[in-house]
Design a protein around this motif. Structure first.
Motif, PDB file in Angstrom:
ATOM      1  N   VAL A  64       0.839  -1.196   0.000  1.00 34.37           N
ATOM      2  CA  VAL A  64       0.000   0.000   0.000  1.00 34.37           C
ATOM      3  C   VAL A  64       0.879   1.252   0.000  1.00 34.37           C
ATOM      4  O   VAL A  64       0.599   2.216  -0.720  1.00 34.37           O
ATOM      5  CB  VAL A  64      -0.985  -0.015   1.201  1.00 34.37           C
ATOM      6  CG1 VAL A  64      -1.649   1.331   1.400  1.00 34.37           C
ATOM      7  CG2 VAL A  64      -2.032  -1.107   1.005  1.00 34.37           C
ATOM      8  N   LYS A  65       1.959   1.236   0.783  1.00 33.01           N
ATOM      9  CA  LYS A  65       2.892   2.363   0.775  1.00 33.01           C
ATOM     10  C   LYS A  65       3.470   2.571  -0.619  1.00 33.01           C
ATOM     11  O   LYS A  65       3.621   3.708  -1.074  1.00 33.01           O
ATOM     12  CB  LYS A  65       4.032   2.135   1.768  1.00 33.01           C
ATOM     13  CG  LYS A  65       3.676   2.394   3.195  1.00 33.01           C
ATOM     14  CD  LYS A  65       4.886   2.158   4.083  1.00 33.01           C
ATOM     15  CE  LYS A  65       4.556   2.326   5.546  1.00 33.01           C
ATOM     16  NZ  LYS A  65       5.715   2.014   6.399  1.00 33.01           N
ATOM     17  N   GLY A  66       3.809   1.490  -1.295  1.00 26.83           N
ATOM     18  CA  GLY A  66       4.347   1.590  -2.645  1.00 26.83           C
ATOM     19  C   GLY A  66       3.357   2.217  -3.609  1.00 26.83           C
ATOM     20  O   GLY A  66       3.725   3.075  -4.424  1.00 26.83           O
ATOM     21  N   ILE A  67       2.110   1.818  -3.535  1.00 25.59           N
ATOM     22  CA  ILE A  67       1.067   2.394  -4.393  1.00 25.59           C
ATOM     23  C   ILE A  67       0.906   3.877  -4.078  1.00 25.59           C
ATOM     24  O   ILE A  67       0.827   4.711  -4.980  1.00 25.59           O
ATOM     25  CB  ILE A  67      -0.268   1.630  -4.219  1.00 25.59           C
ATOM     26  CG1 ILE A  67      -0.125   0.202  -4.755  1.00 25.59           C
ATOM     27  CG2 ILE A  67      -1.413   2.360  -4.908  1.00 25.59           C
ATOM     28  CD1 ILE A  67      -1.276  -0.722  -4.383  1.00 25.59           C
ATOM     29  N   ILE A  98      -9.266  -3.242   6.203  1.00 26.72           N
ATOM     30  CA  ILE A  98      -8.655  -2.875   4.922  1.00 26.72           C
ATOM     31  C   ILE A  98      -8.625  -1.359   4.776  1.00 26.72           C
ATOM     32  O   ILE A  98      -7.582  -0.774   4.444  1.00 26.72           O
ATOM     33  CB  ILE A  98      -9.392  -3.532   3.741  1.00 26.72           C
ATOM     34  CG1 ILE A  98      -9.180  -5.054   3.765  1.00 26.72           C
ATOM     35  CG2 ILE A  98      -8.929  -2.941   2.419  1.00 26.72           C
ATOM     36  CD1 ILE A  98     -10.052  -5.818   2.788  1.00 26.72           C
ATOM     37  N   ASN A  99      -9.746  -0.717   5.035  1.00 19.53           N
ATOM     38  CA  ASN A  99      -9.815   0.742   4.906  1.00 19.53           C
ATOM     39  C   ASN A  99      -8.883   1.444   5.887  1.00 19.53           C
ATOM     40  O   ASN A  99      -8.225   2.430   5.535  1.00 19.53           O
ATOM     41  CB  ASN A  99     -11.248   1.234   5.068  1.00 19.53           C
ATOM     42  CG  ASN A  99     -12.112   0.856   3.885  1.00 19.53           C
ATOM     43  OD1 ASN A  99     -11.655   0.833   2.752  1.00 19.53           O
ATOM     44  ND2 ASN A  99     -13.369   0.556   4.148  1.00 19.53           N
ATOM     45  N   ASP A 103      -5.821   3.805   4.767  1.00 24.92           N
ATOM     46  CA  ASP A 103      -5.800   5.186   5.247  1.00 24.92           C
ATOM     47  C   ASP A 103      -4.583   5.490   6.119  1.00 24.92           C
ATOM     48  O   ASP A 103      -4.193   6.669   6.253  1.00 24.92           O
ATOM     49  CB  ASP A 103      -7.076   5.501   6.038  1.00 24.92           C
ATOM     50  CG  ASP A 103      -8.315   5.552   5.160  1.00 24.92           C
ATOM     51  OD1 ASP A 103      -8.166   5.705   3.924  1.00 24.92           O
ATOM     52  OD2 ASP A 103      -9.429   5.432   5.707  1.00 24.92           O
ATOM     53  N   SER A 104      -3.946   4.465   6.668  1.00 25.76           N
ATOM     54  CA  SER A 104      -2.828   4.667   7.581  1.00 25.76           C
ATOM     55  C   SER A 104      -1.565   5.215   6.913  1.00 25.76           C
ATOM     56  O   SER A 104      -0.689   5.737   7.591  1.00 25.76           O
ATOM     57  CB  SER A 104      -2.487   3.369   8.322  1.00 25.76           C
ATOM     58  OG  SER A 104      -1.824   2.454   7.446  1.00 25.76           O
ATOM     59  N   VAL A 105      -1.454   5.120   5.600  1.00 28.69           N
ATOM     60  CA  VAL A 105      -0.232   5.566   4.929  1.00 28.69           C
ATOM     61  C   VAL A 105      -0.217   7.064   4.644  1.00 28.69           C
ATOM     62  O   VAL A 105       0.818   7.609   4.293  1.00 28.69           O
ATOM     63  CB  VAL A 105       0.037   4.778   3.628  1.00 28.69           C
ATOM     64  CG1 VAL A 105       0.240   3.306   3.928  1.00 28.69           C
ATOM     65  CG2 VAL A 105      -1.041   4.990   2.600  1.00 28.69           C
TER      66      VAL A 105
END
Length: 110
Positions: A64-67, A98-99, A103-105
């Motif tokens: 997710v961080k990569g995206i 999941i959300n 949202d954490s990034v």
């Protein structure tokens, strides 16, 4: 007690999750699984590691961080997790989890 020593009432999966959370190397985890839990086959060890919720949390977070860093959308991040969610024997994340992970990034561009 060393961080590599299984606790007396700890099963193999609980040990792997604790070791993953503390950043122990895969080689050290494998060695402990072989010596304390009698796991000999690499496939058996890999299958067990793929059930670790800590492993999957880190896996999803890194992807997710990569995206996010590439300027992707939160929809793409959510879709990625949906495609992988629960397919390797790990616990399936809920929509809320999941959300929260996505949202954490940081703040996504809309």
């Amino acid at each position: 007690m060393s961080e590599l020593e299984p606790k007396p009432d700890e099963n193999a999966l609980a040990f792997v999750e604790r070791a993953d959370a503390t950043g122990v190397s895969d080689e050290a985890i494998n060695s402990t699984l072989k010596s304390h839990f009698g796991m000999i086959e690499d496939g058996e060890i890999k299958s067990l590691k793929l059930k670790s919720s800590v492993y999957w949390d880190n896996f999803y977070l890194e992807r997710v961080k990569g995206i996010f860093e590439r300027g992707g959308s939160n929809y793409a991040a959510i879709r990625f997790i949906h495609r992988k969610n629960g397919h390797c024997g790990q616990r399936t994340l809920t929509e809320k989890e999941i959300n929260e992970l996505v949202d954490s990034v940081g703040p996504w561009q809309r």
